[in-house]
Design a protein around this motif. Structure first.
Motif, short mmCIF file in Angstrom:
data_model
loop_
_atom_site.label_atom_id
_atom_site.label_comp_id
_atom_site.label_asym_id
_atom_site.label_seq_id
_atom_site.Cartn_x
_atom_site.Cartn_y
_atom_site.Cartn_z
N THR A 18 2.78 -12.11 -11.41
CA THR A 18 2.04 -13.35 -11.38
C THR A 18 1.57 -13.69 -9.98
OG1 THR A 18 4.03 -14.64 -10.99
CG2 THR A 18 3.43 -14.22 -13.27
N ALA A 19 0.47 -14.39 -9.90
CA ALA A 19 -0.07 -14.84 -8.63
C ALA A 19 0.24 -16.32 -8.46
CB ALA A 19 -1.58 -14.61 -8.59
N VAL A 20 1.29 -16.62 -7.69
CA VAL A 20 1.68 -18.00 -7.44
C VAL A 20 2.03 -18.14 -5.97
CG1 VAL A 20 2.52 -18.53 -9.76
CG2 VAL A 20 4.02 -17.37 -8.19
N PRO A 21 2.00 -19.37 -5.41
CA PRO A 21 2.28 -19.53 -3.98
C PRO A 21 3.66 -19.01 -3.63
CG PRO A 21 1.30 -21.52 -4.91
CD PRO A 21 1.62 -20.62 -6.06
N SER A 22 3.80 -18.49 -2.40
CA SER A 22 5.07 -17.93 -1.98
C SER A 22 5.35 -18.27 -0.53
CB SER A 22 5.07 -16.41 -2.16
OG SER A 22 4.08 -15.84 -1.35
N ILE A 23 6.61 -18.11 -0.14
CA ILE A 23 7.05 -18.36 1.22
C ILE A 23 7.48 -17.04 1.83
CG2 ILE A 23 8.74 -19.54 2.65
CD1 ILE A 23 8.85 -21.71 0.50
N ALA A 24 6.89 -16.67 2.97
CA ALA A 24 7.21 -15.38 3.59
C ALA A 24 8.59 -15.44 4.22
CB ALA A 24 6.16 -15.05 4.65
N THR A 25 9.29 -14.32 4.17
CA THR A 25 10.58 -14.19 4.83
C THR A 25 10.53 -12.97 5.73
OG1 THR A 25 11.41 -12.89 2.98
CG2 THR A 25 11.83 -15.24 2.91
N ALA A 26 11.35 -12.98 6.77
CA ALA A 26 11.35 -11.87 7.71
C ALA A 26 12.23 -10.74 7.23
CB ALA A 26 11.85 -12.36 9.07
N SER A 27 11.85 -9.51 7.58
CA SER A 27 12.65 -8.34 7.27
C SER A 27 12.89 -7.56 8.55
CB SER A 27 11.95 -7.45 6.25
OG SER A 27 11.84 -8.09 5.01
N PRO A 28 14.15 -7.33 8.91
CA PRO A 28 14.43 -6.59 10.15
C PRO A 28 13.77 -5.22 10.12
CG PRO A 28 16.43 -7.56 9.23
CD PRO A 28 15.36 -7.73 8.20
N GLY A 29 13.15 -4.85 11.23
CA GLY A 29 12.58 -3.53 11.34
C GLY A 29 11.21 -3.38 10.72
N LEU A 30 10.68 -4.42 10.09
CA LEU A 30 9.36 -4.35 9.47
C LEU A 30 8.49 -5.48 10.01
CD1 LEU A 30 10.27 -3.61 5.75
CD2 LEU A 30 9.27 -2.02 7.39
N ALA A 182 11.62 12.18 -0.56
CA ALA A 182 11.11 10.84 -0.83
C ALA A 182 12.25 9.86 -1.12
CB ALA A 182 10.14 10.88 -2.00
N ALA A 183 13.30 10.34 -1.78
CA ALA A 183 14.44 9.48 -2.08
C ALA A 183 15.17 9.06 -0.81
CB ALA A 183 15.40 10.19 -3.04
N GLU A 184 15.25 9.96 0.16
CA GLU A 184 15.87 9.58 1.43
C GLU A 184 15.02 8.56 2.18
OE1 GLU A 184 19.04 10.16 2.60
OE2 GLU A 184 19.07 10.71 0.48
N ASP A 185 13.71 8.60 1.97
CA ASP A 185 12.85 7.57 2.56
C ASP A 185 13.17 6.19 2.00
OD1 ASP A 185 11.61 9.62 3.94
OD2 ASP A 185 9.85 9.69 2.62
N ARG A 190 15.33 0.65 2.67
CA ARG A 190 16.39 -0.35 2.45
C ARG A 190 16.91 -0.88 3.78
NH1 ARG A 190 21.46 -0.93 3.21
NH2 ARG A 190 21.72 1.21 3.99
N ILE A 191 17.16 0.02 4.72
CA ILE A 191 17.67 -0.41 6.02
C ILE A 191 16.64 -1.30 6.72
CG2 ILE A 191 18.33 0.43 8.31
CD1 ILE A 191 19.45 2.95 6.84
N ALA A 192 15.36 -0.89 6.66
CA ALA A 192 14.32 -1.68 7.30
C ALA A 192 14.17 -3.07 6.66
CB ALA A 192 12.99 -0.94 7.25
N LEU A 193 14.41 -3.14 5.37
CA LEU A 193 14.35 -4.43 4.68
C LEU A 193 15.54 -5.33 5.01
CD1 LEU A 193 13.21 -3.28 1.10
CD2 LEU A 193 11.87 -4.68 2.68
N GLY A 194 16.59 -4.74 5.55
CA GLY A 194 17.79 -5.51 5.86
C GLY A 194 18.62 -5.85 4.64
N GLU A 195 18.49 -5.02 3.58
CA GLU A 195 19.20 -5.29 2.32
C GLU A 195 20.46 -4.43 2.25
OE1 GLU A 195 18.46 -7.59 0.37
OE2 GLU A 195 16.29 -7.89 0.25
N PRO A 196 21.62 -5.03 1.96
CA PRO A 196 22.81 -4.21 1.76
C PRO A 196 22.72 -3.34 0.52
CG PRO A 196 23.26 -6.50 1.21
CD PRO A 196 21.91 -6.47 1.84
N LYS A 197 21.98 -3.83 -0.49
CA LYS A 197 21.76 -3.07 -1.73
C LYS A 197 20.36 -3.38 -2.20
CE LYS A 197 26.60 -3.26 -3.15
NZ LYS A 197 27.32 -2.43 -4.08
#
Length: 482
Positions: A18-30, A182-185, A190-197
């Protein structure tokens, strides 16, 4: 994958967010920025650098393209949901950047997740791209399944030259665009997104990509949907026969529907006989296609029909396309528009696919025996099914395969949801069953309707997938979507 119809799936899935308003969040490394020239105003784009060869960092790097729709309810944001639409060669970046139409079952995903599309190395917006000369990659005059030694030698020579051209134009990346790399990419992402999972939604080829990642990094998976499941462990010859039979089943179901339904332009006719006559005519003398600017051959017509079988809502379009191809002024344009051979993603499809699914054939006798089996299980649709086509395109391919069929068992991940269709033309239900068996605690949701993947074709499957991705709770074992 099947592994191919990434373009058709992307066109359909492009409407899924869906196209609805959003709030940007920061991602480490990106470094997220507004995407250029896209109709989705909230889409953000970024890149992550990955080594071409992790064992030899001096071999250079590639850049994997990302796009993101930030969660619209940041107070209840769960995390990042990575999406792969299939292929190989499908662009997750494009799906996220150009998604504009609301589908109610998917609205909660937009609220609770940052939807992240990415293009695997060499694909789509990633760089460097897999680049091949289309004229060298596909020759409509070449016999893709030769019965003679001379014909087999011509096929091998053609594919060897095509692969050499791709290697010269792409560079060293071509040697490592397999799914394991590609899977290792994904782990780098994930690391660049700063997500533990991460949470994962993969369609068709995206199920292989997700399963390989989960096999290597089970502790980094929060939730994972594998929809239109591909089991990379199945023997290649068995896969060819199983998918050919699934394609035949889908064609028979379409022609039965077409005969009975007033929605079909060929309503009341023997549609299967009509199809056989059309394809035979194309194979012998061609059927004019204004889209190609030349007569289409039997393989191209069959591939175009196959593409329409992917999406159940396209069946009326398929009826009209067949009627036009066999009408008073024949034009197969609507059918050949759906073929893979002239698609920009075909180079990516071949280059990645031949790493993961190399031809199992050693000579013309071997190939001819398989042709007999395919014609036995698919007496009408035998000219085209995806893995049967791969045997042609990868026979003689000069790049050594880095990820041939092998098991990718998953141990230690949370419960994973596998979705399989009883009448899927590309990924037979047997593949979903065996993939489920290879993943500890996985649950299989079975669809009894038509088309490739539940996300595209089934409101029931979409609702089940969304509920699982949000809660982490799988449907009960034995669950069925009708």
């Amino acid at each position: 994958m099947g592994i191919r119809r990434a373009t058709a799936l992307a066109v359909a899935v492009v409407t899924a967010f869906t196209a609805v308003p959003s709030i940007a969040t920061a991602s480490p490394g990106l470094e997220w920025r507004s995407c250029v020239s896209q109709p989705e105003p909230d889409a953000q784009c970024a890149e992550v650098e990955v080594p071409i060869d992790r064992a030899h960092p001096g071999a250079g790097s590639a850049r994997v393209a990302l796009s993101r729709l930030p969660a619209t309810d940041p107070a209840h944001r769960i995390g990042s949901l990575l999406f792969n639409p299939g292929g190989p060669g499908g662009s997750g970046v494009a799906v996220v950047r150009f998604g504009v139409i609301e589908i109610p079952e998917l609205a909660e995903l937009r609220q609770r997740f940052d939807i992240v599309g990415f293009d695997p190395r060499g694909v789509g917006f990633s760089s460097p791209p897999i680049t091949c000369d289309p004229a060298k990659l596909y020759d409509p005059a070449l016999d893709p399944f030769p019965a003679t030694a001379a014909g087999y030698a011509a096929l091998v020579a053609h594919n060897r030259a095509a692969g050499a051209d791709c290697r010269a134009k792409t560079g060293p990346l071509l040697e490592r665009v397999d799914t394991r790399n590609a899977a290792e990419d994904i782990e780098t992402i994930r690391i660049a997104l700063g997500e533990p999972k991460i949470s994962w939604l993969g369609l068709s080829y995206g199920t292989e990509l997700g399963a390989v990642y989960a096999s290597n990094h089970p502790d980094r998976v929060r939730a994972m949907v594998l929809d239109g499941a591909l089991d990379h462990a199945r023997p290649p010859r068995q896969v060819i026969v199983e998918e050919a039979a699934a394609t035949e089943d889908a064609l028979i179901r379409f022609t039965s529907w077409c005969y009975d339904s007033a929605e079909c332009a060929l309503h009341g006719q023997d549609v299967l006989e009509y199809y056989d006559d059309l394809v035979a005519r194309a194979a012998s003398s061609g059927v004019w296609s204004s889209q190609l600017g030349r007569p289409a051959n039997g393989r191209e017509i069959s591939a175009g029909v196959y593409g329409h079988l992917y999406i159940r809502s396209m069946w009326p379009d398929l009826g009209r396309a067949l009627a036009a191809a066999g009408g008073e002024h024949p034009d197969a344009a609507a059918l050949t528009l759906q073929t893979q051979f002239t698609s920009p993603s075909y180079a990516m499809y071949r280059a990645v696919g031949c790493h993961d699914f190399p031809s199992p054939f050693t000579g013309p006798v071997d190939l001819r025996l398989m042709a007999g089996l395919v014609r036995t299980v698919a007496p009408h649709s035998w000219r085209y099914s995806e893995f049967w086509d791969f045997t042609s395109g990868c026979t003689g391919w000069p790049v050594p395969p880095r990820n041939p069929p092998q098991p990718h068992p998953v141990h230690g991940a949370p419960p994973i949801l596998v979705v399989g269709g009883a009448h899927d033309p590309a990924t037979p239900l047997a593949w979903a069953r065996s993939l489920t068996a290879s993943i500890d605690r996985a649950v299989l949701l079975i669809r009894t309707d038509d088309g490739h993947t539940g996300l595209i074709n089934s409101a029931c499957a979409r609702a089940a997938e969304v509920k699982y991705l949000v809660t982490g709770v799988t449907p009960p074992r034995g669950a069925v979507c009708h």
